[in-house]
Design a protein around this motif. Structure first.
Motif, mmCIF file in Angstrom:
data_model
loop_
_atom_site.group_PDB
_atom_site.id
_atom_site.type_symbol
_atom_site.label_atom_id
_atom_site.label_comp_id
_atom_site.label_asym_id
_atom_site.label_seq_id
_atom_site.Cartn_x
_atom_site.Cartn_y
_atom_site.Cartn_z
ATOM 1 N N ILE A 142 54.640 36.343 47.355
ATOM 2 C CA ILE A 142 55.889 36.115 47.463
ATOM 3 C C ILE A 142 56.687 36.893 48.590
ATOM 4 N N PHE A 143 56.498 38.227 48.855
ATOM 5 C CA PHE A 143 56.987 38.970 49.749
ATOM 6 C C PHE A 143 56.398 38.833 51.331
ATOM 7 N N ALA A 144 55.286 37.775 51.230
ATOM 8 C CA ALA A 144 54.528 37.634 52.777
ATOM 9 C C ALA A 144 55.696 37.774 53.700
ATOM 10 N N GLU A 145 56.679 37.007 54.002
ATOM 11 C CA GLU A 145 57.676 36.759 54.848
ATOM 12 C C GLU A 145 59.227 37.378 54.450
ATOM 13 N N VAL A 146 59.272 38.489 53.814
ATOM 14 C CA VAL A 146 60.406 39.079 53.365
ATOM 15 C C VAL A 146 60.530 40.539 53.882
ATOM 16 N N PRO A 147 60.850 40.890 55.181
ATOM 17 C CA PRO A 147 60.805 42.104 55.763
ATOM 18 C C PRO A 147 61.649 43.178 54.958
ATOM 19 N N GLU A 148 62.611 42.891 54.060
ATOM 20 C CA GLU A 148 63.150 43.943 53.449
ATOM 21 C C GLU A 148 62.485 44.248 52.208
ATOM 22 N N VAL A 149 61.275 43.674 51.932
ATOM 23 C CA VAL A 149 60.558 44.279 50.886
ATOM 24 C C VAL A 149 59.084 44.557 51.372
ATOM 25 N N PHE A 150 58.475 45.903 51.441
ATOM 26 C CA PHE A 150 57.244 46.432 51.812
ATOM 27 C C PHE A 150 56.419 46.533 50.369
ATOM 28 N N THR A 151 55.257 45.842 50.511
ATOM 29 C CA THR A 151 54.016 45.812 49.202
ATOM 30 C C THR A 151 52.983 46.521 49.809
ATOM 31 N N PHE A 152 53.030 47.755 48.780
ATOM 32 C CA PHE A 152 51.738 48.556 48.746
ATOM 33 C C PHE A 152 50.941 48.567 47.483
ATOM 34 N N SER A 153 49.619 47.938 47.715
ATOM 35 C CA SER A 153 48.824 47.779 46.491
ATOM 36 C C SER A 153 47.511 48.803 47.067
ATOM 37 N N MET A 154 47.062 49.622 45.910
ATOM 38 C CA MET A 154 45.756 50.438 46.017
ATOM 39 C C MET A 154 45.098 50.175 44.540
ATOM 40 N N HIS A 155 44.174 49.401 44.745
ATOM 41 C CA HIS A 155 43.358 48.807 43.839
ATOM 42 C C HIS A 155 41.705 48.568 43.960
ATOM 43 N N GLY A 156 40.931 48.333 43.177
ATOM 44 C CA GLY A 156 39.686 48.123 43.040
ATOM 45 C C GLY A 156 39.282 46.851 43.973
ATOM 46 N N GLU A 157 38.689 47.266 45.120
ATOM 47 C CA GLU A 157 38.446 45.933 46.064
ATOM 48 C C GLU A 157 37.368 45.172 45.351
ATOM 49 N N ALA A 158 36.412 45.355 44.400
ATOM 50 C CA ALA A 158 35.650 44.468 43.950
ATOM 51 C C ALA A 158 35.949 43.846 42.523
ATOM 52 N N ASN A 159 37.251 44.071 42.157
ATOM 53 C CA ASN A 159 37.703 43.660 41.011
ATOM 54 C C ASN A 159 38.773 42.523 41.041
ATOM 55 N N TYR A 160 39.089 41.884 39.937
ATOM 56 C CA TYR A 160 40.041 40.768 40.037
ATOM 57 C C TYR A 160 41.367 41.225 40.823
ATOM 58 N N PRO A 161 42.018 40.352 41.439
ATOM 59 C CA PRO A 161 41.479 38.896 41.722
ATOM 60 C C PRO A 161 40.373 38.927 42.867
ATOM 61 N N MET A 162 39.368 37.865 42.592
ATOM 62 C CA MET A 162 38.463 38.075 43.717
ATOM 63 C C MET A 162 38.874 37.610 45.114
ATOM 64 N N HIS A 163 39.949 36.393 45.159
ATOM 65 C CA HIS A 163 40.633 36.229 46.446
ATOM 66 C C HIS A 163 41.832 37.236 46.444
ATOM 67 N N LYS A 164 41.687 37.973 47.501
ATOM 68 C CA LYS A 164 43.072 38.894 47.290
ATOM 69 C C LYS A 164 44.131 38.346 48.699
ATOM 70 N N GLU A 165 45.261 38.422 48.055
ATOM 71 C CA GLU A 165 46.533 38.015 49.015
ATOM 72 C C GLU A 165 46.472 39.396 50.076
ATOM 73 N N LYS A 166 47.388 38.963 50.995
ATOM 74 C CA LYS A 166 47.612 40.373 51.820
ATOM 75 C C LYS A 166 48.933 40.952 51.699
ATOM 76 N N SER A 167 48.653 42.162 51.199
ATOM 77 C CA SER A 167 50.085 43.015 51.077
ATOM 78 C C SER A 167 50.241 43.505 52.392
ATOM 79 N N ASP A 168 51.543 44.308 52.539
ATOM 80 C CA ASP A 168 51.764 44.953 53.705
ATOM 81 C C ASP A 168 51.071 46.116 53.966
#
Length: 300
Positions: A167-193
């Protein structure tokens, strides 16, 4: 005063065979009241959020089909929930809970939603127990109302916040930081900031070291004026869906790092609970309760 969104609607009953710890939404406030961490005056009951605000983050076609209970079988299956009017009502109340909690955070420094953290909901679909994305809706609300200039979303659930990232891939006013299990759901990861993928069995020391190194750097670099914190407790070693190796104490220290960073930098922070699927409900409640205990200790 610490303000916390809670509604009886949060504990939506599911048909037999759909395993999901809905009971935590009743047990957690009961525990916090019993031990004296919170009083009845700390809680507020959210209403249904107006459609206009939901549509800031979601496509009209998807939202109208969701409200009309006309999602396809595959769309319903992807959410993990059997679709019902009661479930949709629950979701729109959760959205208001996070928005109102953000307004209280502006006033008091911190506020919480017993539910929320629905980070797998995309603009045009639901996934992974998430129908609508309260983090996205709240961020758009704050920006539109000019209550924030730059928002940092700190997503420390064990699962990547894929819907939020998209949702925020092209919204510079929002920075997304995700720290998660790399081999866990979802198998296809989106690109956070910023994504930090963790190996299975990651322990407290490794996790906390990474967070201590990363979060202050992000604050300095991005200069946010509001924090949204997804504090799922599915990072626990006991979690059936988690695959990390953290203890309850380690999870508490994770929350301490985030909340103390917010307090030190005078950044309002809204916390929403996210996932937690340990076999013993007591482990889920204890880990979630620690977030509220720390909020009282650090901010009040």
């Amino acid at each position: 005063m610490l303000k916390v969104a809670h509604s009886k609607r949060y504990a939506h009953p599911l048909p037999e065979g759909h395993r999901f710890p809905m009971e935590k939404y009743e047990l957690l406030p009961e525990q916090l009241l019993y031990e004296g961490t919170l009083r009845p005056s700390n809680f507020f009951s959210p209403e249904a959020l107006a459609d206009d605000w939901i549509l800031k983050a979601h496509d009209p076609s998807y939202f109208n089909r969701l409200k009309g209970l006309s999602l396809s079988k595959s769309e319903i299956r992807r959410t993990g929930f059997p679709l019902s009017q009661q479930l949709v009502d629950r979701e729109v109340h959760i959205m208001h809970g996070s928005v109102q909690a953000a307004l209280y955070a502006k006033e008091f420094g911190i506020a919480m939603n017993i539910a929320g953290g629905t980070h797998h909901a995309f603009k045009d679909r639901g996934e992974g127990f998430c129908l609508l994305n309260d983090l996205a809706i709240t961020a758009f609300y704050l920006l539109e109302k000019k209550l924030a200039r730059k928002i940092l979303i700190i997503d420390l659930d064990v699962h990547q916040g894929n819907g939020t990232a998209a949702i925020f891939a092209e919204v510079p006013e929002v920075f997304t930081f995700s720290m998660h299990g790399e081999a866990n759901y979802p198998m296809h990861k989106e690109k956070s900031d910023l994504d930090i993928g963790l190996k299975d069995k990651t322990d407290d020391a490794t996790y906390l070291s990474l967070l201590r190194e990363t979060l202050p750097r992000l604050i300095d670099a991005e200069e946010p004026d509001f924090l949204l914190y997804q504090c799922g407790v599915d990072v626990l070693a006991s979690d059936k869906l988690g695959r990390l190796g953290m203890s309850i104490q380690g999870c508490k220290e994770r929350d301490r790092i985030v909340l103390e960073t917010a307090r030190k930098n005078r950044l309002p922070i809204m916390c929403c609970m996210g996932g937690g699927y340990s076999e013993k409900i007591a482990h889920i409640i204890e880990a979630h309760a620690n977030t509220y205990r720390l909020a009282q200790e650090i901010f009040f």
